[in-house]
Design an enzyme around this catalytic site. Structure first.
Site: not given
Ligand code: TEU
Length: 561
Positions: A21, A25, A29, A98, A206, A264, A336-337
């Site tokens: 950041d 804020d 960014d 993305d 995505d 993905e 990130h998931d």
């Molecule tokens: O994620 C797709 C997805 O399958 C997710 O639901 C994933 O299985 C889950 O987060 C696991 O806990 C993509 C993106 O990477 C995610 O950040 C988004 O929330 C999602 O699509 C919707 O755009």
């Protein structure tokens, strides 16, 4: 040796909201990314992937886009974006965006128009359906199908204005775009071309294997204990998916050089992935499959099952073998998931964190495929010590908690145990830059608290320490760039039944590499012959005697055959 540049490349994923950041804020960014480009160039990565930076209500942290051709003001402007792109290119790296086009935000003008009336020009751009036959619209159970959404609740939202429902596989602020409609597809391709003409080098797409749906929208199977049916057979790798991706390739990528496209694809099979990534078919360069990150969950995605190394190895082996001749793999532990890799696959206790972070990195990067490093993975960042549901920000965690506790009667503690292990906010805590307040991420109040371990685990400390996880990742990346066997070598899994050692060879011509990772806190000897005179290329701990590995040790040997 290799014709496709991305086979020897390593990609680094930035989650802009949590990276750096610059304006205080509390949210990351683009200026923050610009200020840290040397951290990335120093690591040696070839490509940066930015999670969404477009204007967005931020319901799903930017995966809900309200304008595809601009920059979210929290993150910056198009001018700052151009500056970032120039800084990336000046350092010899590429940048991919993305692409989130299975759905838009409900605040996108397309959707505002679509929902305005039954006769809107854009009505058919989204999936609108009347209530289930014989049911009163808007009443419980009247939804057009029994599908649940990924974030809890029904996948359908009733819209009073026109008396119909719209489909949202994710949150109700993420309505699904209707790819059956030609105008939708052209609008998406025009937008992609606009970004590529601006200079970006490709896209991470995505949930791209969900854009084609079975238009009959059949009800899904109901499993015991769940309130919604599983609609995925109707939208995972749907009937027109290959046609749509081939069309996209022809209209956007054909004739452009040096692009990277990665789809993905939750639920993709090896056989499907071969079709998606066969260069002769012109679809995408590589896919993200989910089998290995689903190895420690049950039939219910929110059920935890202990990770078995033999199962993990069998999954990787199947993917390595399946794409050996045709197609290409992506390799990742983290994004990130996903929870933090060292906490999930390694041992994040002070004694073994550094060794195990390096070991799991070694095993992943030495597979055949293109490795992805998620921000902080190169520091061995760990899961966050969440106390209560109030510590979470992620719509998935909050939605699951509401559904499981309020509607399905689970106890808060039971649900929190799963969220602590699997919650996506583990990956989203601020990047740990240094030991100053908030890990040096912000001078303001961070949108999500920094992990309290930042005084020990941070980039500044690791830049200065040649034995750090950061410098070890740098060496792994360098090895991929310099050793063709890492890129193009055949893959052979060894010791498939061993629950502690992950071992395999890579062979190209007369060069053979042996890779072993010890996924345990025990000292273990690998029963593999013929390597006593081999050269030790890289290890994460003092050189072993023979093939006896210390707890969490990894080794890479090379021999000429
Ligand atoms: O994620 C797709 C997805 O399958 C997710 O639901 C994933 O299985 C889950 O987060 C696991 O806990 C993509 C993106 O990477 C995610 O950040 C988004 O929330 C999602 O699509 C919707 O755009």
């Amino acid at each position: 040796m290799t014709d496709l540049w991305w086979k020897s490349a390593v990609v680094y994923q930035i989650y802009p909201r949590s990276f750096a950041d610059a304006d205080g804020d509390g949210m990351g960014d683009l200026r923050g990314i610009i200020e840290h480009l040397d951290h990335l160039a120093g690591l040696g990565v070839d490509v940066l992937w930015l999670s969404p930076i477009y204007p967005s209500p931020q319901d799903d942290n930017g995966y809900d886009i309200s304008d595809y051709q601009n920059i979210e003001p929290i993150f910056g402007t198009l001018e700052i974006f151009d500056e970032l792109l120039a800084g990336v290119h000046a350092r010899g790296m590429k940048l991919i965006m993305d692409l989130v086009v299975n759905h838009s935000s409900d605040e996108h003008p397309w959707f505002a128009d679509s929902r305005s009336s039954l006769s809107s020009d854009k009505r058919d751009w989204y999936w609108w359906r009347p209530a289930r036959e014989g049911m009163e619209p808007g009443t419980p159970g009247a939804e057009p199908t029994n599908w649940g959404s990924a974030f809890g609740g029904s996948a359908w939202e009733y819209d009073e204005k026109t008396g119909e429902y719209y489909l949202h596989l994710f949150s109700k602020k993420q309505p699904d775009l209707n790819w059956e409609n030609d105008e939708v597809r052209s609008a998406v391709y025009d937008m992609m071309n606009w970004w590529l003409d601006r200079g970006v080098d490709g896209f991470r797409m995505d949930v791209i294997n969900m854009i084609s749906k079975d238009v009959s929208l059949p009800d899904g199977r109901l499993t015991a204990g769940s309130s919604y049916g599983d609609g995925s057979p109707a939208y995972i790798n749907g009937p027109r998916i290959h046609e749509f991706l081939q069309e996209m390739h022809a209209k956007v990528f054909a004739g452009r050089d040096a692009m990277l496209t990665v789809g993905e694809m939750p639920g993709v099979t090896v056989d499907e992935a071969k079709l998606f990534t066969d260069p002769a078919r012109g679809e995408v360069d590589m896919v993200f499959q989910f089998d290995h990150v689903w190895a420690d969950r049950g039939d219910d995605p929110w059920q935890l099952v202990p990770l078995q190394l033999t199962k993990l190895k069998a999954i990787f082996n199947r993917w390595q073998a399946g794409l050996a001749e045709v197609g290409w793999n992506s390799l990742y532990w983290n994004n990130h998931d996903q929870p933090r890799a060292v906490s999930r696959y390694g041992d994040d206790s002070p004694q073994f964190r550094v060794a195990s972070a390096k070991m799991i990195g070694t095993v992943l990067h030495l597979h055949r495929g293109t490795p992805y490093v998620y921000q902080g993975e190169e520091l061995g960042m760990t899961n966050y010590p969440f106390r209560t549901i109030a510590d979470f920000r992620d719509i998935e965690a909050l939605g699951h908690y509401a559904q499981a506790v309020d509607r399905e009667g689970r106890t808060p503690e039971e649900v929190l145990t799963v969220l602590r292990a699997r919650g996506r906010d583990n990956a989203r805590t601020p990047m740990q830059w240094n030991s100053s307040a908030n890990a040096g991420f912000t001078t303001g109040t961070p949108w999500l608290a920094a992990n309290p371990n930042y005084p020990e685990i941070n980039a500044a400390a690791q830049h200065d320490d040649p034995d750090s996880v950061y410098h070890y990742y740098r060496r792994l990346i360098e090895l991929r760039h310099n050793e063709p066997a890492v890129v193009d070598g055949d893959f052979t899994m060894l010791l498939p039944n061993d629950e502690r050692l992950y071992a395999f060879t890579r062979r190209l011509g007369s060069t053979e590499l042996l890779v072993i990772g010890n996924f345990s806190g025990d000292s273990v000897t690998a029963d593999i012959d013929g390597w006593s005179d081999a050269e030790l290329v890289l290890t994460n701990l003092p050189a072993p005697s023979g093939l006896t590995l210390a707890p969490w040790q990894s080794v890479i040997y090379r021999r000429t055959v």
